[in-house]
Design a protein around this motif. Structure first.
Motif, PDB file in Angstrom:
ATOM      1  N   GLU A  38      44.374   8.359  30.107  1.00  0.00           N
ATOM      2  CA  GLU A  38      43.088   8.740  30.664  1.00  0.00           C
ATOM      3  C   GLU A  38      42.931  10.231  30.448  1.00  0.00           C
ATOM      4  O   GLU A  38      43.901  10.987  30.577  1.00  0.00           O
ATOM      5  N   SER A  39      41.726  10.626  30.146  1.00  0.00           N
ATOM      6  CA  SER A  39      41.452  12.024  29.856  1.00  0.00           C
ATOM      7  C   SER A  39      40.282  12.488  30.713  1.00  0.00           C
ATOM      8  O   SER A  39      39.273  11.795  30.828  1.00  0.00           O
ATOM      9  N   ALA A  40      40.447  13.659  31.318  1.00  0.00           N
ATOM     10  CA  ALA A  40      39.371  14.248  32.116  1.00  0.00           C
ATOM     11  C   ALA A  40      39.142  15.670  31.619  1.00  0.00           C
ATOM     12  O   ALA A  40      40.090  16.425  31.427  1.00  0.00           O
ATOM     13  N   ARG A  41      37.887  16.008  31.405  1.00  0.00           N
ATOM     14  CA  ARG A  41      37.541  17.348  30.931  1.00  0.00           C
ATOM     15  C   ARG A  41      37.383  18.306  32.107  1.00  0.00           C
ATOM     16  O   ARG A  41      37.279  17.899  33.252  1.00  0.00           O
ATOM     17  N   GLY A  42      37.353  19.564  31.761  1.00  0.00           N
ATOM     18  CA  GLY A  42      37.032  20.571  32.766  1.00  0.00           C
ATOM     19  C   GLY A  42      38.245  21.303  33.293  1.00  0.00           C
ATOM     20  O   GLY A  42      39.385  21.088  32.870  1.00  0.00           O
ATOM     21  N   GLN A  91      49.102  14.993  35.434  1.00  0.00           N
ATOM     22  CA  GLN A  91      48.176  15.358  34.364  1.00  0.00           C
ATOM     23  C   GLN A  91      48.723  16.566  33.615  1.00  0.00           C
ATOM     24  O   GLN A  91      49.203  17.517  34.221  1.00  0.00           O
ATOM     25  N   HIS A 126      39.853  21.214  36.083  1.00  0.00           N
ATOM     26  CA  HIS A 126      40.902  20.420  36.727  1.00  0.00           C
ATOM     27  C   HIS A 126      41.235  19.168  35.917  1.00  0.00           C
ATOM     28  O   HIS A 126      41.814  18.225  36.436  1.00  0.00           O
ATOM     29  N   GLY A 127      40.862  19.197  34.662  1.00  0.00           N
ATOM     30  CA  GLY A 127      41.078  18.046  33.794  1.00  0.00           C
ATOM     31  C   GLY A 127      42.469  18.028  33.195  1.00  0.00           C
ATOM     32  O   GLY A 127      43.324  18.855  33.494  1.00  0.00           O
ATOM     33  N   SER A 186      42.971   7.720  24.347  1.00  0.00           N
ATOM     34  CA  SER A 186      42.057   7.463  25.456  1.00  0.00           C
ATOM     35  C   SER A 186      41.137   6.294  25.126  1.00  0.00           C
ATOM     36  O   SER A 186      40.888   5.422  25.961  1.00  0.00           O
ATOM     37  N   HIS A 207      47.680  19.259  30.272  1.00  0.00           N
ATOM     38  CA  HIS A 207      46.586  19.722  29.422  1.00  0.00           C
ATOM     39  C   HIS A 207      46.945  19.470  27.959  1.00  0.00           C
ATOM     40  O   HIS A 207      48.102  19.583  27.566  1.00  0.00           O
TER      41      HIS A 207
END
Length: 137
Positions: A56-60, A25, A62-63, A50, A27
């Motif tokens: 794939e994208s994850a926020r936050g 991953q 640990h995103g 995405s 940023h």
């Protein structure tokens, strides 16, 4: 033919993510800095990639973003088509519309050339075009 800056950046982002592999991953801010573009522009492109399933994208905290298996296997022409959103090479119906549009065949000729361009890019997957960079890593 010239791709939009949006498509150019989209292809560079998936190539950069392909180099890292499907489990890594990154940023969006790091991608923007590495590719020398604004964070805002990179964010818009990441959202579209995405949306079409290439990443794939994850926020936050640990995103981040990572390439999907579909993204690695996606044909470059197919990805470019989706990023370009079907835009034509020229805008005959713009404001003001071209007065020659009723009897002109240029629009059809350019559309055929655009499709040939994308079809040529369909020879390669994202993984294949990123491979030389992957081998240097």
């Amino acid at each position: 033919m010239q791709l939009t800056r949006f498509t150019d950046l989209g292809l560079r982002i998936v190539m950069r993510l392909a180099v890292e592999g499907p489990n890594a991953q990154l940023h969006t801010g790091d991608l923007a800095a590495q590719l020398c573009v604004s964070y805002t522009h990179a964010t818009k492109v990441v959202a579209r990639l995405s949306e079409i399933g290439a990443i794939e994208s994850a926020r936050g905290r640990h995103g981040g973003v990572c390439i999907t298996r579909d993204g690695l296997d996606r044909r470059v022409g197919s990805l470019a088509r989706k990023l370009e959103r079907g835009d034509e090479v020229i805008d005959c119906d713009g404001d003001p519309p071209c007065p020659l549009r009723q009897s002109c065949r240029l629009r059809d000729a350019l559309h055929s050339a655009q499709e040939a361009f994308f079809t040529h890019l369909d020879q390669w997957t994202v993984a294949e075009i990123a491979r030389p960079a992957m081998e240097r890593k």
